[in-house]
Design a protein around this motif. Structure first.
Motif, PDB file in Angstrom:
ATOM      1  N   ALA A 193       0.835  -1.203   0.000  1.00 14.46           N
ATOM      2  CA  ALA A 193       0.000   0.000   0.000  1.00 14.46           C
ATOM      3  C   ALA A 193       0.869   1.253   0.000  1.00 14.46           C
ATOM      4  O   ALA A 193       0.588   2.214  -0.709  1.00 14.46           O
ATOM      5  N   TRP A 194       1.926   1.230   0.775  1.00 15.65           N
ATOM      6  CA  TRP A 194       2.830   2.383   0.830  1.00 15.65           C
ATOM      7  C   TRP A 194       3.505   2.605  -0.520  1.00 15.65           C
ATOM      8  O   TRP A 194       3.595   3.731  -1.012  1.00 15.65           O
ATOM      9  N   ALA A 195       3.950   1.513  -1.159  1.00 20.15           N
ATOM     10  CA  ALA A 195       4.621   1.619  -2.463  1.00 20.15           C
ATOM     11  C   ALA A 195       3.652   2.082  -3.547  1.00 20.15           C
ATOM     12  O   ALA A 195       4.037   2.806  -4.466  1.00 20.15           O
ATOM     13  N   ALA A 196       2.394   1.692  -3.456  1.00 20.05           N
ATOM     14  CA  ALA A 196       1.412   2.028  -4.488  1.00 20.05           C
ATOM     15  C   ALA A 196       0.945   3.473  -4.411  1.00 20.05           C
ATOM     16  O   ALA A 196       0.319   3.964  -5.362  1.00 20.05           O
ATOM     17  N   GLY A 228       2.551   6.105  -4.794  1.00 22.96           N
ATOM     18  CA  GLY A 228       3.187   6.913  -5.823  1.00 22.96           C
ATOM     19  C   GLY A 228       2.796   6.552  -7.245  1.00 22.96           C
ATOM     20  O   GLY A 228       3.263   7.184  -8.197  1.00 22.96           O
ATOM     21  N   TYR A 229       1.956   5.538  -7.418  1.00 27.43           N
ATOM     22  CA  TYR A 229       1.570   5.118  -8.759  1.00 27.43           C
ATOM     23  C   TYR A 229       0.620   6.144  -9.365  1.00 27.43           C
ATOM     24  O   TYR A 229      -0.444   6.419  -8.827  1.00 27.43           O
ATOM     25  N   GLY A 259      -7.179   4.218 -12.824  1.00 32.24           N
ATOM     26  CA  GLY A 259      -5.762   4.516 -12.658  1.00 32.24           C
ATOM     27  C   GLY A 259      -4.983   3.305 -12.163  1.00 32.24           C
ATOM     28  O   GLY A 259      -5.547   2.303 -11.736  1.00 32.24           O
ATOM     29  N   PRO A 260      -3.649   3.395 -12.207  1.00 30.80           N
ATOM     30  CA  PRO A 260      -2.813   2.249 -11.865  1.00 30.80           C
ATOM     31  C   PRO A 260      -2.703   1.978 -10.367  1.00 30.80           C
ATOM     32  O   PRO A 260      -2.198   0.947  -9.963  1.00 30.80           O
ATOM     33  N   PRO A 320      -3.345  -2.359  -6.887  1.00 28.21           N
ATOM     34  CA  PRO A 320      -2.441  -2.703  -5.778  1.00 28.21           C
ATOM     35  C   PRO A 320      -2.996  -2.303  -4.414  1.00 28.21           C
ATOM     36  O   PRO A 320      -2.785  -3.010  -3.426  1.00 28.21           O
ATOM     37  N   LEU A 321      -3.709  -1.185  -4.336  1.00 29.05           N
ATOM     38  CA  LEU A 321      -4.294  -0.784  -3.053  1.00 29.05           C
ATOM     39  C   LEU A 321      -5.390  -1.751  -2.616  1.00 29.05           C
ATOM     40  O   LEU A 321      -5.480  -2.106  -1.438  1.00 29.05           O
TER      41      LEU A 321
END
Length: 169
Positions: A18-21, A23-24, A34-35, A39-40
């Protein structure tokens, strides 16, 4: 590995996803969702499932007690003195990983619905389903998820060999 440890790892990995996503972002808006959405959503399910494994009542006691008083160290009921097969539980995991590798390789060519149905067959069988149950679940999952992503979320997925049914992309 205990259920609680697996749950804690799932929570940590899901939180990291979730933290990495966050910035997508797409440079241009080509899809309304959206991208970041997938992932979220996946990380939310992972965190929820992991949290359930951590807090569910009786998880520790149920996962360590042998089903039969005559079970040996391997946990085989009614068989005493049998050699422990430590790697037996990894066979379904290896089959599932192989199916996912084939899925990733053939995803574009076969298309999402067919590739998903074919991937679900060995994975379902590896985890105790019959071939009919696994195939039915795979076909249902492939079609329903394709329609959900394509029609509801407007996410473009490949149709592959079934382009004549789903309208080719």
């Amino acid at each position: 590995m205990s259920d609680r440890i697996l749950g804690a790892v799932a929570v940590a990995v899901g939180a990291g996803m979730a933290w990495a996503a966050q910035g997508y972002a797409a440079e241009i808006s080509y899809e309304p969702v959206g991208p970041r959405a997938f992932p979220l959503l996946l990380s939310a399910f992972m965190v929820a499932a992991g949290a359930w494994l951590v807090v569910r009542p009786g998880a520790a006691a149920a996962s360590h007690a042998p089903a039969d008083a005559n079970a040996d160290a391997a946990g085989v009921p009614g068989v005493t003195g049998a050699p422990a097969n430590r790697w037996q539980h990894l066979k379904p995991l290896a089959l599932a990983l192989a199916a996912i590798a084939v899925y990733v390789t053939l995803f574009q060519w076969l298309g999402f619905p067919l590739a998903t149905a074919l991937m679900a067959l060995p994975v379902g069988i590896a985890f105790g389903g019959t071939w009919r149950q696994s195939l039915a679940a795979g076909v249902g999952m492939g079609v329903v998820m394709y329609l959900m992503f394509d029609k509801l979320l407007d996410v473009i997925l490949p149709t592959g060999l079934l382009a004549f049914i789903f309208g080719g992309r």
